[in-house]
Design a protein around this motif. Structure first.
Motif, PDB file in Angstrom:
ATOM      1  N   GLU A   1       0.822  -1.217   0.000  1.00 39.54           N
ATOM      2  CA  GLU A   1       0.000   0.000   0.000  1.00 39.54           C
ATOM      3  C   GLU A   1       0.860   1.272   0.000  1.00 39.54           C
ATOM      4  O   GLU A   1       0.547   2.241  -0.700  1.00 39.54           O
ATOM      5  CB  GLU A   1      -0.955  -0.003   1.202  1.00 39.54           C
TER       6      GLU A   1
ATOM      7  N   ILE B   1     -16.785   2.945   4.230  1.00 40.63           N
ATOM      8  CA  ILE B   1     -17.430   2.140   3.192  1.00 40.63           C
ATOM      9  C   ILE B   1     -18.758   2.786   2.760  1.00 40.63           C
ATOM     10  O   ILE B   1     -19.096   2.784   1.575  1.00 40.63           O
ATOM     11  CB  ILE B   1     -17.627   0.666   3.659  1.00 40.63           C
TER      12      ILE B   1
ATOM     13  N   LYS C   1     -13.776   5.367  -5.665  1.00 38.49           N
ATOM     14  CA  LYS C   1     -13.849   4.420  -4.562  1.00 38.49           C
ATOM     15  C   LYS C   1     -12.482   4.145  -3.946  1.00 38.49           C
ATOM     16  O   LYS C   1     -12.356   3.337  -3.033  1.00 38.49           O
ATOM     17  CB  LYS C   1     -14.503   3.129  -5.034  1.00 38.49           C
ATOM     18  N   ARG C   2     -11.459   4.813  -4.453  1.00 38.51           N
ATOM     19  CA  ARG C   2     -10.101   4.576  -3.960  1.00 38.51           C
ATOM     20  C   ARG C   2      -9.777   5.498  -2.787  1.00 38.51           C
ATOM     21  O   ARG C   2     -10.636   6.220  -2.305  1.00 38.51           O
ATOM     22  CB  ARG C   2      -9.126   4.750  -5.116  1.00 38.51           C
TER      23      ARG C   2
ATOM     24  N   TRP D   1      -7.819   4.270   0.126  1.00 35.84           N
ATOM     25  CA  TRP D   1      -7.830   3.473   1.350  1.00 35.84           C
ATOM     26  C   TRP D   1      -6.445   3.206   1.926  1.00 35.84           C
ATOM     27  O   TRP D   1      -6.305   2.647   3.019  1.00 35.84           O
ATOM     28  CB  TRP D   1      -8.482   2.124   1.065  1.00 35.84           C
TER      29      TRP D   1
ATOM     30  N   ILE E   1      -5.520   1.394   5.625  1.00 38.56           N
ATOM     31  CA  ILE E   1      -5.097  -0.015   5.681  1.00 38.56           C
ATOM     32  C   ILE E   1      -3.745  -0.125   6.394  1.00 38.56           C
ATOM     33  O   ILE E   1      -3.556  -0.982   7.265  1.00 38.56           O
ATOM     34  CB  ILE E   1      -5.027  -0.613   4.252  1.00 38.56           C
TER      35      ILE E   1
ATOM     36  N   TYR F   1      -2.743 -12.309  -7.717  1.00 39.87           N
ATOM     37  CA  TYR F   1      -2.750 -10.967  -7.114  1.00 39.87           C
ATOM     38  C   TYR F   1      -3.980 -10.176  -7.566  1.00 39.87           C
ATOM     39  O   TYR F   1      -4.210 -10.006  -8.765  1.00 39.87           O
ATOM     40  CB  TYR F   1      -1.474 -10.268  -7.587  1.00 39.87           C
TER      41      TYR F   1
ATOM     42  N   ASN G   1      -4.949  -6.851  -8.030  1.00 41.14           N
ATOM     43  CA  ASN G   1      -4.583  -5.433  -8.174  1.00 41.14           C
ATOM     44  C   ASN G   1      -5.621  -4.793  -9.100  1.00 41.14           C
ATOM     45  O   ASN G   1      -6.737  -5.318  -9.228  1.00 41.14           O
ATOM     46  CB  ASN G   1      -3.152  -5.301  -8.709  1.00 41.14           C
TER      47      ASN G   1
ATOM     48  N   GLN H   1      -5.740  -4.637 -12.421  1.00 47.74           N
ATOM     49  CA  GLN H   1      -6.132  -5.537 -13.527  1.00 47.74           C
ATOM     50  C   GLN H   1      -6.926  -6.730 -12.997  1.00 47.74           C
ATOM     51  O   GLN H   1      -7.922  -7.143 -13.590  1.00 47.74           O
ATOM     52  CB  GLN H   1      -4.905  -6.068 -14.286  1.00 47.74           C
TER      53      GLN H   1
ATOM     54  N   ILE I   1      -2.447 -12.150  -1.913  1.00 44.60           N
ATOM     55  CA  ILE I   1      -2.189 -10.716  -1.778  1.00 44.60           C
ATOM     56  C   ILE I   1      -3.177  -9.913  -2.624  1.00 44.60           C
ATOM     57  O   ILE I   1      -3.558 -10.328  -3.723  1.00 44.60           O
ATOM     58  CB  ILE I   1      -0.701 -10.383  -2.097  1.00 44.60           C
ATOM     59  N   VAL I   2      -3.614  -8.810  -2.041  1.00 42.23           N
ATOM     60  CA  VAL I   2      -4.526  -7.891  -2.738  1.00 42.23           C
ATOM     61  C   VAL I   2      -3.975  -6.484  -2.520  1.00 42.23           C
ATOM     62  O   VAL I   2      -3.128  -6.277  -1.658  1.00 42.23           O
ATOM     63  CB  VAL I   2      -5.965  -7.961  -2.161  1.00 42.23           C
ATOM     64  N   ASN I   3      -4.457  -5.525  -3.299  1.00 42.84           N
ATOM     65  CA  ASN I   3      -4.143  -4.143  -2.935  1.00 42.84           C
ATOM     66  C   ASN I   3      -5.428  -3.321  -2.936  1.00 42.84           C
ATOM     67  O   ASN I   3      -6.479  -3.786  -3.387  1.00 42.84           O
ATOM     68  CB  ASN I   3      -3.031  -3.536  -3.809  1.00 42.84           C
ATOM     69  N   SER I   4      -5.333  -2.100  -2.432  1.00 39.31           N
ATOM     70  CA  SER I   4      -6.551  -1.315  -2.220  1.00 39.31           C
ATOM     71  C   SER I   4      -7.198  -0.889  -3.533  1.00 39.31           C
ATOM     72  O   SER I   4      -8.402  -0.618  -3.567  1.00 39.31           O
ATOM     73  CB  SER I   4      -6.244  -0.094  -1.364  1.00 39.31           C
ATOM     74  N   ILE I   5      -6.425  -0.852  -4.615  1.00 35.94           N
ATOM     75  CA  ILE I   5      -7.024  -0.499  -5.906  1.00 35.94           C
ATOM     76  C   ILE I   5      -7.919  -1.654  -6.368  1.00 35.94           C
ATOM     77  O   ILE I   5      -9.047  -1.452  -6.817  1.00 35.94           O
ATOM     78  CB  ILE I   5      -5.943  -0.174  -6.965  1.00 35.94           C
TER      79      ILE I   5
ATOM     80  N   ILE J   1      -9.284  -3.825  -4.371  1.00 39.18           N
ATOM     81  CA  ILE J   1     -10.446  -3.911  -3.468  1.00 39.18           C
ATOM     82  C   ILE J   1     -11.475  -2.832  -3.823  1.00 39.18           C
ATOM     83  O   ILE J   1     -12.672  -3.045  -3.697  1.00 39.18           O
ATOM     84  CB  ILE J   1     -10.032  -3.793  -1.987  1.00 39.18           C
ATOM     85  N   SER J   2     -10.992  -1.670  -4.273  1.00 38.58           N
ATOM     86  CA  SER J   2     -11.959  -0.613  -4.614  1.00 38.58           C
ATOM     87  C   SER J   2     -12.840  -1.057  -5.791  1.00 38.58           C
ATOM     88  O   SER J   2     -13.997  -0.635  -5.900  1.00 38.58           O
ATOM     89  CB  SER J   2     -11.237   0.699  -4.916  1.00 38.58           C
TER      90      SER J   2
ATOM     91  N   ILE K   1     -15.515  -3.076  -4.364  1.00 41.46           N
ATOM     92  CA  ILE K   1     -16.559  -2.199  -3.796  1.00 41.46           C
ATOM     93  C   ILE K   1     -17.559  -1.799  -4.893  1.00 41.46           C
ATOM     94  O   ILE K   1     -18.761  -1.715  -4.642  1.00 41.46           O
ATOM     95  CB  ILE K   1     -15.939  -0.960  -3.112  1.00 41.46           C
TER      96      ILE K   1
ATOM     97  N   ILE L   1     -19.882  -4.621  -5.141  1.00 45.01           N
ATOM     98  CA  ILE L   1     -20.824  -4.603  -4.010  1.00 45.01           C
ATOM     99  C   ILE L   1     -21.932  -3.577  -4.279  1.00 45.01           C
ATOM    100  O   ILE L   1     -23.114  -3.842  -4.065  1.00 45.01           O
ATOM    101  CB  ILE L   1     -20.086  -4.286  -2.683  1.00 45.01           C
TER     102      ILE L   1
ATOM    103  N   THR M   1      -8.132  -6.911   6.486  1.00 41.41           N
ATOM    104  CA  THR M   1      -8.192  -5.710   5.643  1.00 41.41           C
ATOM    105  C   THR M   1      -9.634  -5.393   5.247  1.00 41.41           C
ATOM    106  O   THR M   1     -10.049  -4.230   5.283  1.00 41.41           O
ATOM    107  CB  THR M   1      -7.319  -5.913   4.383  1.00 41.41           C
TER     108      THR M   1
ATOM    109  N   MET N   1     -11.735  -1.973   6.233  1.00 42.33           N
ATOM    110  CA  MET N   1     -12.427  -1.143   5.238  1.00 42.33           C
ATOM    111  C   MET N   1     -13.947  -1.174   5.395  1.00 42.33           C
ATOM    112  O   MET N   1     -14.637  -0.343   4.797  1.00 42.33           O
ATOM    113  CB  MET N   1     -12.042  -1.608   3.828  1.00 42.33           C
TER     114      MET N   1
ATOM    115  N   LEU O   1     -15.938  -3.723   4.434  1.00 34.51           N
ATOM    116  CA  LEU O   1     -16.610  -4.496   3.376  1.00 34.51           C
ATOM    117  C   LEU O   1     -17.538  -5.561   3.933  1.00 34.51           C
ATOM    118  O   LEU O   1     -18.587  -5.849   3.336  1.00 34.51           O
ATOM    119  CB  LEU O   1     -15.564  -5.202   2.483  1.00 34.51           C
TER     120      LEU O   1
END
Lengths: 139, 116
Positions: free
Chosen positions: A45, A98, A107-108, A110, A114, B23, B25, B27, B56-60, B62-63, B66, B69, B91, B95, B97
Motif C-alpha cells: 500500500e 465504506i 472508490k479509492r 484506502w 489499511i 494478485y 490489483n 487488472q 495478496i490484494v491491494n486497495s485499488i 479492493i476498490s 466495492i 458490491i 483488511t 475497510m 466491506l
C-alpha cells in the motif's frame, strides 16, 4: 541494527518486489507468518501510494528496512517508504468509510487506513521534498 | 515481475462461484468485475468470491470489489467472500466491506448460508 535500502523504479508491480524483501527480512527475525503477511500488505500500500500520488520527478521509491532490537535478538521491523514527490498534508485527508465510498464515484483512497490498521506504529512525514511513511511492527 | 490473476467460474443452481488465483490489483479487480457482470447478465444474483488462491490484494483491486458490491446492492443481489487469508479478512474488516458482503470461513458454509 541491520539496514537494507531498495531503490525501486515507479513501474507497475514494483510493490511486489518490495513486499518480497519485506517477507525475507521479517522471516529472518522469526516474525509469525500472519504478521509477515500484514507487513507485506502495508508495504504494498505504501509503495502504491508513492507510485500513484507522489509525482516524483526521479520516478523512484526508496524502501528502507531496519531490524531493531537488543543484541542478537531483534524483535522489531521498521520500514520507511520514501519518495521525492510533491508531498501532501496527512491531516487534510478525509478518513474513508465504506458508506461514503459506496455512494462515491471515486472508490479509492484506502491506503493509509489499511497501513494504520495493519502496522503497530505509523508516522507520515511529508513536505515539499517528498513523503516518507515510517511504519513498524513487533515480531 | 508480473503477478497475473486467473479466474474460473462455477455456475450452479441459483448461485455462481468465482475462484481467483493470484494478485488482486487493478487488472485483477477488473477481471473479477468482468466475470461478475457477465454472471449478472446471465441472471445470477447471488455470487460467491472464493479467494483461496489469492494471497495478496491491494486497495485499488479492493476498490473495484466495492464497485461490484454497489452493483449488487442496486439489483438486490447477494455477494459473499470465502476462504480469505487472515490478512485479507482483516483488511476487509478495516475497510468495512464485511458489513455489505459477508465473509465465510469456507465454501460449503458460504453456499449453505447464501442459499438460505
Amino acid at each position: 541494527m541491520r539496514e537494507v535500502t531498495l531503490a525501486l523504479p515507479m513501474i507497475p508491480e514494483m510493490e511486489i518486489e518490495a513486499s518480497k524483501t519485506a517477507t525475507a527480512i521479517a522471516e529472518s527475525i522469526r516474525m509469525s507468518p500472519d504478521r509477515i503477511d500484514e507487513v507485506r500488505m502495508a508495504v504494498v500500500e505504501a509503495c502504491i501510494n508513492a507510485l500513484e500520488h507522489s509525482h516524483a520527478s526521479d520516478r523512484e521509491v526508496y524502501v528502507t528496512f531496519q531490524v531493531l532490537g537488543e543484541g542478537g535478538d531483534p524483535d522489531k521491523l521498521r520500514i520507511m517508504v520514501r519518495d521525492t514527490g510533491i508531498g501532501f498534508s496527512p491531516d487534510g485527508l478525509e478518513e474513508p468509510t465504506i458508506e461514503g465510498k459506496l455512494k462515491a464515484v471515486r472508490k479509492r483512497g484506502w491506503g493509509l487506513k489499511i497501513i494504520r490498521g495493519l502496522m503497530d506504529e505509523v508516522e507520515i512525514l511529508s513536505g515539499a521534498d517528498g513523503t516518507t511513511v515510517v511504519m513498524s511492527k513487533m515480531r | 515481475m508480473t503477478e497475473s490473476l486467473n479466474i474460473t467460474v462455477d455456475r450452479r443452481e441459483g448461485l455462481a462461484v468465482i475462484y481467483t488465483e493470484g494478485y488482486i490489483n487493478n487488472q485483477g479487480g477488473e477481471e473479477i468485475a468482468k466475470a461478475a457482470y457477465k454472471l449478472l447478465d446471465e441472471g445470477y444474483k447471488t455470487l460467491l468470491l472464493n479467494l483461496a488462491g489469492t494471497k495478496i490484494v491491494n486497495s485499488i483491486g479492493i476498490s473495484i470489489l466495492i464497485e461490484i458490491i454497489e452493483k449488487m446492492i442496486e439489483i438486490d443481489g447477494k455477494l459473499g467472500f470465502c476462504c480469505l487469508t487472515p490478512t485479507i479478512e482483516k483488511t476487509f474488516h478495516i475497510m468495512g466491506l464485511a458489513q455489505y458482503a459477508p465473509i465465510y470461513p469456507d465454501e460449503a458454509t458460504a453456499v449453505a448460508q447464501m442459499r438460505s
